[in-house]
Motif scaffolding. Sequence first.
Motif, PDB file in Angstrom:
ATOM      1  N   VAL A   4       0.847  -1.193   0.000  1.00 12.71           N
ATOM      2  CA  VAL A   4       0.000   0.000   0.000  1.00 12.71           C
ATOM      3  C   VAL A   4       0.880   1.238   0.000  1.00 12.71           C
ATOM      4  N   THR A   5       0.644   2.143  -0.950  1.00 14.34           N
ATOM      5  CA  THR A   5       1.349   3.424  -0.929  1.00 14.34           C
ATOM      6  C   THR A   5       0.455   4.478  -0.278  1.00 14.34           C
ATOM      7  N   GLY A   6       1.066   5.383   0.474  1.00 14.37           N
ATOM      8  CA  GLY A   6       0.291   6.432   1.131  1.00 14.37           C
ATOM      9  C   GLY A   6      -0.581   5.922   2.256  1.00 14.37           C
ATOM     10  N   GLY A   7      -0.139   4.875   2.915  1.00 13.72           N
ATOM     11  CA  GLY A   7      -0.949   4.244   3.949  1.00 13.72           C
ATOM     12  C   GLY A   7      -0.920   4.921   5.299  1.00 13.72           C
ATOM     13  N   ASP A  24      -6.105 -11.586   7.793  1.00 17.71           N
ATOM     14  CA  ASP A  24      -4.754 -11.710   8.342  1.00 17.71           C
ATOM     15  C   ASP A  24      -3.658 -11.474   7.311  1.00 17.71           C
ATOM     16  N   GLU A  25      -3.999 -11.089   6.098  1.00 13.83           N
ATOM     17  CA  GLU A  25      -2.982 -10.890   5.076  1.00 13.83           C
ATOM     18  C   GLU A  25      -2.135  -9.662   5.401  1.00 13.83           C
ATOM     19  N   PRO A  26      -0.811  -9.787   5.473  1.00 14.29           N
ATOM     20  CA  PRO A  26       0.049  -8.665   5.859  1.00 14.29           C
ATOM     21  C   PRO A  26       0.041  -7.530   4.840  1.00 14.29           C
ATOM     22  N   VAL A  27       0.448  -6.363   5.323  1.00 15.89           N
ATOM     23  CA  VAL A  27       0.506  -5.148   4.517  1.00 15.89           C
ATOM     24  C   VAL A  27       1.884  -4.515   4.651  1.00 15.89           C
ATOM     25  N   VAL A  28       2.518  -4.214   3.517  1.00 16.63           N
ATOM     26  CA  VAL A  28       3.672  -3.320   3.505  1.00 16.63           C
ATOM     27  C   VAL A  28       3.119  -1.912   3.250  1.00 16.63           C
ATOM     28  N   ASN A  29       3.334  -1.040   4.197  1.00 15.46           N
ATOM     29  CA  ASN A  29       2.789   0.319   4.146  1.00 15.46           C
ATOM     30  C   ASN A  29       3.927   1.285   3.821  1.00 15.46           C
ATOM     31  N   PHE A  30       3.893   1.858   2.614  1.00 14.41           N
ATOM     32  CA  PHE A  30       4.984   2.678   2.103  1.00 14.41           C
ATOM     33  C   PHE A  30       4.498   4.122   2.010  1.00 14.41           C
ATOM     34  N   ASP A  31       5.051   5.004   2.834  1.00 14.42           N
ATOM     35  CA  ASP A  31       4.570   6.386   2.896  1.00 14.42           C
ATOM     36  C   ASP A  31       5.737   7.335   3.105  1.00 14.42           C
ATOM     37  N   LYS A  32       5.695   8.464   2.430  1.00 15.66           N
ATOM     38  CA  LYS A  32       6.769   9.465   2.522  1.00 15.66           C
ATOM     39  C   LYS A  32       6.708  10.264   3.815  1.00 15.66           C
ATOM     40  N   LEU A  33       5.543  10.250   4.467  1.00 18.42           N
ATOM     41  CA  LEU A  33       5.306  11.019   5.696  1.00 18.42           C
ATOM     42  C   LEU A  33       5.531  12.519   5.471  1.00 18.42           C
ATOM     43  N   PHE A  79      -2.506   4.738  -3.027  1.00 17.40           N
ATOM     44  CA  PHE A  79      -3.173   5.930  -2.497  1.00 17.40           C
ATOM     45  C   PHE A  79      -2.287   7.172  -2.565  1.00 17.40           C
ATOM     46  N   ALA A  80      -0.978   7.004  -2.543  1.00 15.16           N
ATOM     47  CA  ALA A  80      -0.057   8.114  -2.323  1.00 15.16           C
ATOM     48  C   ALA A  80      -0.292   9.235  -3.334  1.00 15.16           C
ATOM     49  N   ALA A  81      -0.601  10.430  -2.831  1.00  9.82           N
ATOM     50  CA  ALA A  81      -0.862  11.571  -3.703  1.00  9.82           C
ATOM     51  C   ALA A  81      -0.949  12.842  -2.873  1.00  9.82           C
ATOM     52  N   GLU A  82      -0.559  13.936  -3.477  1.00  8.16           N
ATOM     53  CA  GLU A  82      -0.947  15.241  -2.958  1.00  8.16           C
ATOM     54  C   GLU A  82      -2.405  15.430  -3.338  1.00  8.16           C
ATOM     55  N   ASN A  99       2.127  13.212  -7.960  1.00  4.87           N
ATOM     56  CA  ASN A  99       1.009  12.530  -8.602  1.00  4.87           C
ATOM     57  C   ASN A  99       1.342  12.031 -10.008  1.00  4.87           C
ATOM     58  N   VAL A 100       2.169  12.778 -10.732  1.00  8.92           N
ATOM     59  CA  VAL A 100       2.516  12.375 -12.100  1.00  8.92           C
ATOM     60  C   VAL A 100       3.849  11.623 -12.112  1.00  8.92           C
ATOM     61  N   ASN A 101       4.933  12.327 -11.743  1.00  8.37           N
ATOM     62  CA  ASN A 101       6.253  11.683 -11.785  1.00  8.37           C
ATOM     63  C   ASN A 101       6.346  10.518 -10.807  1.00  8.37           C
ATOM     64  N   GLY A 102       5.750  10.691  -9.616  1.00  8.93           N
ATOM     65  CA  GLY A 102       5.783   9.619  -8.630  1.00  8.93           C
ATOM     66  C   GLY A 102       5.034   8.384  -9.096  1.00  8.93           C
TER      67      GLY A 102
END
Length: 360
Positions: A4-7, A24-33, A79-82, A99-102
């Motif tokens: 998940v991006t932007g989690g 119970d399926e695990p999640v990798v949560n990737f966020d720039k904070l 999800f990750a977006a401005e 939103n575009v380049n990312g």
Amino acid sequence: MIFVTGGAGFIGSNFVLDWLAQNDEPVVNFDKLTYAGNMNNLATINQDPRHIFVQGDIGDTEHVAALLAEHKPRAIVHFAAESHVDRSIHGPAAFIETNVNGTFGLLEAVRAHWTALPAAEQAAFRFLHVSTDEVYGTLGANDAPFTETTQYAPNSPYSASKAASDHLVRSYHHTYGLPTLTTNCSNNYGPYHFPEKLIPLIITNARAGKPLPIYGDGQQVRDWLYVSDHCAAIRRVLEAGQPGEVYNVGGWNEKANLDVVHVLCDILDKLDPKAAGSYRDQITYVTDRPGHDRRYAIDARKIERELGWKPAETFETGIRKTVQWYLDHQDWVSDVQSGDYLKWVAKNYQERQTTAGVAK
């Protein structure tokens, strides 16, 4: 395993919390904070071994590629977006970058990962891109709601950047065969919503005794969707959506902004009354924002017809839950209102000209 991006953002964190509550399926949560990513949103799962948090940028293709190789997720939920129109007006560059380049960088990393998978895993893999109804532009008062075939006509740097990301995702399906899914949702509301958006801003300002700013005449219409309903729709699309398809997700709750503010004030008058008067007394009209779309409305019949999803909450039930959540989580509100956030509020609202005094 899903990735998940932007989690740590508003919708993303609700999705992660609901996902782990459902299975119970695990999640990798990737966020720039960035400012809107908040680890406090995830406090209840900080020690949950199914939740693997990694700080990083979706545009960092090498970092994403390394994580995909390590964790081998079966799906990406992006999800990750401005996401704030007002911020895109003041500073559009960040929206293009994220939103575009990312999204492009993320797609490249995912395409390389997917291409190397065995055939059966390739067929089962999914890339779900979470987008917005704002890509469709604006509607007149009597126009039919947006459908999945509505022509794109974005009117802000934010919506233009999301439209561009939608087109990139579509192109990776049609050009490379990547099994993509896109959802275009209406305005979300609910717990963990950063208080620059209308509903949490009104709740927090009202309780602080501050003005409740209304753009223009307050008759801009939005379709409101409770965030847990949106998360349920995403789970369903991920489970049964057809690769290459777009699904509009809406709440069937068209409301004018001023009416939403009135409802919030009336609920607060009952749940947390002022010493004297009504919270409506704090309503103030301010200069409208440039290019403000007049009306959004989602036709969500396709996702109901093909996938069996429809919202569980009405606006009346969802908005009351939302107000109660903010009343019950004052520590979260206090923590999120950092100095940077307060500077933003000053820039966007306090510097706007008051146009019609205070509304009763």
